[in-house]
Write a protein that holds these residues in place. Structure first.
Motif, PDB file in Angstrom:
ATOM      1  N   PRO A 133       0.839  -1.211   0.000  1.00  0.00           N
ATOM      2  CA  PRO A 133       0.000   0.000   0.000  1.00  0.00           C
ATOM      3  C   PRO A 133       0.863   1.246   0.000  1.00  0.00           C
ATOM      4  N   ASP A 134       0.390   2.270  -0.680  1.00  0.00           N
ATOM      5  CA  ASP A 134       1.142   3.522  -0.749  1.00  0.00           C
ATOM      6  C   ASP A 134       0.451   4.599   0.083  1.00  0.00           C
ATOM      7  N   ALA A 135       0.968   5.819   0.008  1.00  0.00           N
ATOM      8  CA  ALA A 135       0.417   6.926   0.793  1.00  0.00           C
ATOM      9  C   ALA A 135      -1.046   7.176   0.442  1.00  0.00           C
ATOM     10  N   PHE A 136      -1.390   7.019  -0.851  1.00  0.00           N
ATOM     11  CA  PHE A 136      -2.770   7.246  -1.270  1.00  0.00           C
ATOM     12  C   PHE A 136      -3.712   6.257  -0.586  1.00  0.00           C
ATOM     13  N   THR A 137      -3.260   5.002  -0.452  1.00  0.00           N
ATOM     14  CA  THR A 137      -4.085   3.967   0.189  1.00  0.00           C
ATOM     15  C   THR A 137      -4.444   4.383   1.608  1.00  0.00           C
ATOM     16  N   PHE A 138      -3.423   4.763   2.374  1.00  0.00           N
ATOM     17  CA  PHE A 138      -3.663   5.098   3.772  1.00  0.00           C
ATOM     18  C   PHE A 138      -4.369   6.443   3.929  1.00  0.00           C
ATOM     19  N   ASN A 139      -4.067   7.390   3.046  1.00  0.00           N
ATOM     20  CA  ASN A 139      -4.804   8.660   3.092  1.00  0.00           C
ATOM     21  C   ASN A 139      -6.293   8.421   2.928  1.00  0.00           C
ATOM     22  N   THR A 140      -6.628   7.531   1.997  1.00  0.00           N
ATOM     23  CA  THR A 140      -8.035   7.211   1.729  1.00  0.00           C
ATOM     24  C   THR A 140      -8.696   6.578   2.943  1.00  0.00           C
ATOM     25  N   LEU A 141      -7.997   5.627   3.571  1.00  0.00           N
ATOM     26  CA  LEU A 141      -8.557   4.942   4.738  1.00  0.00           C
ATOM     27  C   LEU A 141      -8.696   5.891   5.933  1.00  0.00           C
ATOM     28  N   LEU A 142      -7.692   6.750   6.134  1.00  0.00           N
ATOM     29  CA  LEU A 142      -7.767   7.721   7.229  1.00  0.00           C
ATOM     30  C   LEU A 142      -8.959   8.651   7.045  1.00  0.00           C
ATOM     31  N   ASN A 143      -9.132   9.123   5.826  1.00  0.00           N
ATOM     32  CA  ASN A 143     -10.262  10.011   5.538  1.00  0.00           C
ATOM     33  C   ASN A 143     -11.589   9.270   5.701  1.00  0.00           C
ATOM     34  N   GLY A 144     -11.606   8.005   5.301  1.00  0.00           N
ATOM     35  CA  GLY A 144     -12.818   7.201   5.444  1.00  0.00           C
ATOM     36  C   GLY A 144     -13.213   7.019   6.899  1.00  0.00           C
ATOM     37  N   LEU A 145     -12.229   6.780   7.768  1.00  0.00           N
ATOM     38  CA  LEU A 145     -12.512   6.630   9.202  1.00  0.00           C
ATOM     39  C   LEU A 145     -13.075   7.922   9.787  1.00  0.00           C
ATOM     40  N   ILE A 146     -12.522   9.046   9.343  1.00  0.00           N
ATOM     41  CA  ILE A 146     -13.001  10.347   9.839  1.00  0.00           C
ATOM     42  C   ILE A 146     -14.413  10.622   9.348  1.00  0.00           C
ATOM     43  N   LEU A 147     -14.717  10.224   8.113  1.00  0.00           N
ATOM     44  CA  LEU A 147     -16.053  10.459   7.564  1.00  0.00           C
ATOM     45  C   LEU A 147     -17.136   9.740   8.353  1.00  0.00           C
ATOM     46  N   VAL A 148     -16.783   8.591   8.949  1.00  0.00           N
ATOM     47  CA  VAL A 148     -17.778   7.838   9.743  1.00  0.00           C
ATOM     48  C   VAL A 148     -17.580   8.084  11.234  1.00  0.00           C
ATOM     49  N   ASP A 149     -16.989   9.246  11.564  1.00  0.00           N
ATOM     50  CA  ASP A 149     -16.824   9.678  12.964  1.00  0.00           C
ATOM     51  C   ASP A 149     -15.994   8.705  13.799  1.00  0.00           C
ATOM     52  N   LYS A 150     -14.943   8.160  13.189  1.00  0.00           N
ATOM     53  CA  LYS A 150     -14.009   7.290  13.914  1.00  0.00           C
ATOM     54  C   LYS A 150     -12.622   7.919  13.925  1.00  0.00           C
ATOM     55  N   THR A 151     -12.597   9.194  14.319  1.00  0.00           N
ATOM     56  CA  THR A 151     -11.324   9.924  14.348  1.00  0.00           C
ATOM     57  C   THR A 151     -10.296   9.275  15.273  1.00  0.00           C
ATOM     58  N   PRO A 152     -10.668   8.772  16.478  1.00  0.00           N
ATOM     59  CA  PRO A 152      -9.660   8.103  17.324  1.00  0.00           C
ATOM     60  C   PRO A 152      -8.991   6.931  16.612  1.00  0.00           C
ATOM     61  N   ALA A 153      -9.775   6.157  15.842  1.00  0.00           N
ATOM     62  CA  ALA A 153      -9.200   5.036  15.102  1.00  0.00           C
ATOM     63  C   ALA A 153      -8.251   5.535  14.012  1.00  0.00           C
ATOM     64  N   ALA A 154      -8.623   6.665  13.387  1.00  0.00           N
ATOM     65  CA  ALA A 154      -7.759   7.258  12.360  1.00  0.00           C
ATOM     66  C   ALA A 154      -6.446   7.730  12.971  1.00  0.00           C
ATOM     67  N   VAL A 155      -6.525   8.343  14.147  1.00  0.00           N
ATOM     68  CA  VAL A 155      -5.312   8.811  14.834  1.00  0.00           C
ATOM     69  C   VAL A 155      -4.421   7.635  15.216  1.00  0.00           C
ATOM     70  N   ASP A 156      -5.029   6.550  15.694  1.00  0.00           N
ATOM     71  CA  ASP A 156      -4.245   5.350  16.055  1.00  0.00           C
ATOM     72  C   ASP A 156      -3.534   4.778  14.832  1.00  0.00           C
ATOM     73  N   LEU A 157      -4.235   4.711  13.705  1.00  0.00           N
ATOM     74  CA  LEU A 157      -3.624   4.202  12.474  1.00  0.00           C
ATOM     75  C   LEU A 157      -2.478   5.106  12.039  1.00  0.00           C
ATOM     76  N   PHE A 158      -2.684   6.409  12.150  1.00  0.00           N
ATOM     77  CA  PHE A 158      -1.648   7.381  11.775  1.00  0.00           C
ATOM     78  C   PHE A 158      -0.397   7.196  12.649  1.00  0.00           C
ATOM     79  N   LYS A 159      -0.612   7.042  13.965  1.00  0.00           N
ATOM     80  CA  LYS A 159       0.511   6.843  14.884  1.00  0.00           C
ATOM     81  C   LYS A 159       1.263   5.559  14.554  1.00  0.00           C
ATOM     82  N   LYS A 160       0.517   4.527  14.195  1.00  0.00           N
ATOM     83  CA  LYS A 160       1.131   3.245  13.837  1.00  0.00           C
ATOM     84  C   LYS A 160       2.004   3.395  12.596  1.00  0.00           C
ATOM     85  N   LEU A 161       1.520   4.138  11.621  1.00  0.00           N
ATOM     86  CA  LEU A 161       2.295   4.377  10.403  1.00  0.00           C
ATOM     87  C   LEU A 161       3.565   5.160  10.712  1.00  0.00           C
ATOM     88  N   MET A 162       3.456   6.113  11.649  1.00  0.00           N
ATOM     89  CA  MET A 162       4.615   6.915  12.044  1.00  0.00           C
ATOM     90  C   MET A 162       5.673   6.033  12.723  1.00  0.00           C
TER      91      MET A 162
END
Length: 455
Positions: A57-86
């Motif tokens: 997966p590339d940056a576009f893949t994860f950008n899409t998933l992060l945005n998708g999590l935020i769209l369904v009001d799962k921002t904490p899950a998006a932040v956790d995924l972001f931290k994991k990628l970091m």
């Protein structure tokens, strides 16, 4: 084009029926489609399939998933995924990924955390862009932290980051909300001198601010300024101005603005009609209000989505409430009853305000309406209880008043000033009535005026 379900159908046919091999780009498209359809769970499932097929997966893949999590009001899950990628450092977060997380944090009221992430970006290799700054500045303004937003705005200027009409609009709106007109005016001049043209949203912000200050005429003068700069007012602009005139009782001026909007080729929406109907009812001009109410279906104002349908139903009930209230005050009770029962025939549900107004207007039918209200799942509030109790006391139905008073206290409500005054007045005239004495004992404290007379 937004046809996400159709795109997924095509991908399915290409792979399963035609046999074309799916690659990383196709996976990314499919993941994006699922996220846009608010099915980020399917998107995450595809991520697993992507790994199984040996794709990275590339940056576009994860950008899409992060945005998708935020769209369904799962921002904490998006932040956790972001931290994991970091932590993994397999994907170097780009400005889009940072911006996505900043947007999610600001949407959920975590502006301070978004600012912390901004500092990390400023100190790292991936520098924030206009979008990131704009998102945080807008959120700071909405959180009433305008001074902090202004400091961030100045920092953008020092770093030579482009500032657009969106960011100026956020700051001007924030300054106007605090009545800082001089600073807002200076910022508008600065924007114009920088060659940035205002858009209709900015004008709407300024019109709204002027309206709140009771400067409807000055707000209307902005229409000429907008047109001279090549920006046409939209329905929101006209609605804001109409609302301002109605709030100050100038319904004729509001109607003039409405007619101007129609003459300009714009189509009034349900809010346009609600504003005018409310304005006419406050002026007790019921015939005009009814005319507008009947005109709405002819304008084709019908809901097209489930969400919008629910919103329109709430507005329709609100409009009926305004009309019912006006008819009750005008003693046109038959018309009020007809409107009330018309709600059910239209598939609408009366709310607590509807029932309370009907009970107040039809005290003889208060008991039946009160029962009907609870049967329909609409719980009475303190206003409803007090009105019905006052009605029972006025009709000398002390037993019913006693029962309802006990129920009201059990619900955590208390008698208002009118009910209290009525009970105190009754002490002197009906103090010996046994049933009334029970009502007073339940309501009045031992040391209340007149209580010793009935003990």
């Amino acid at each position: 084009m937004g046809h996400h379900a159709f795109a997924l159908s095509l991908i399915h046919k290409l792979h399963f029926f035609i046999g074309i091999q799916v690659d990383i780009y196709t996976f990314n498209i499919a993941i994006n489609c699922y996220c846009r359809l608010n099915r980020v769970d399917f998107g995450l499932s595809l991520l697993g399939s992507l790994f199984k097929r040996g794709f990275t997966p590339d940056a576009f893949t994860f950008n899409t998933l992060l945005n998708g999590l935020i769209l369904v009001d799962k921002t904490p899950a998006a932040v956790d995924l972001f931290k994991k990628l970091m932590r993994m450092r397999e994907i170097e977060p780009d400005v889009v990924m940072y911006g996505t997380i900043v947007n999610g944090l600001c949407r959920t009221g975590n502006t301070i955390r978004a600012v912390i992430l901004l500092r990390i970006m400023e100190e790292g290799s991936c520098k924030p862009d206009t979008i990131v700054y704009t998102t945080i500045i807008d959120s700071l303004c909405k959180d009433r932290m305008v001074d902090d937003a202004m400091k961030l705005f100045s920092k953008m200027n020092e770093q030579g980051i482009h500032r657009d009409v969106v960011i100026y609009t956020s700051l001007i709106h924030g300054l106007c909300n605090f009545g800082r007109w001089k600073e807002a005016t200076e910022m508008l001049k600065e924007m114009l001198n920088s060659g940035i043209a205002p858009n209709v949203h900015m004008y709407n912000v300024l019109v709204d601010a002027l309206i709140k200050e009771g400067m409807a005429k000055e707000a209307e003068e902005f229409f000429d300024v907008m047109t001279q700069r090549g920006v046409d007012p939209d329905v929101v602009t006209y609605n804001t101005l109409m609302d301002g005139y109605c709030l100050h009782g100038h319904i004729d001026e509001a109607m003039r603005v409405f007619n101007n909007m129609v003459d300009k080729g714009l189509h009034p929406n349900v809010f346009s009609y609600t504003i005018l109907i409310n304005g006419y009812c406050k002026k007790m001009k019921i015939d005009e209000a009814m005319h507008l109410l009947r005109e709405m279906p002819r304008r084709g104002l019908k809901p097209d989505t489930k969400t919008f349908s629910a919103m329109l139903q709430d507005l329709d009930v609100a409009i009926h409430n305004v009309l019912i209230n006006a008819f009750c005050k005008d003693k046109k009770l038959d018309t009020a009853k007809a409107l009330f029962y018309n709600l059910s025939s239209k598939g609408l549900h009366p709310d607590v305000k509807t029932y309370t107004m009907m009970i107040q207007g039809l005290l003889d039918e208060a008991k039946e309406l009160f029962v009907k209200m609870e049967q329909n799942g609409c719980l009475p509030n303190d206003v409803t209880y007090n009105i019905v109790i006052q009605g029972f006391l006025g009709q000398q139905k002390y037993h019913e008043a006693s029962i309802l008073l006990k129920e009201m206290i059990g619900m955590g409500f208390s008698a208002n000033a009118s009910t209290s005054s009525l009970i105190v007045d009754l002490i002197t005239t009906k103090g010996l009535d046994p049933t009334l004495r029970e009502v007073i004992k339940k309501f009045m404290p031992k040391d209340s005026h007149g209580m010793h007379d009935i003990e």
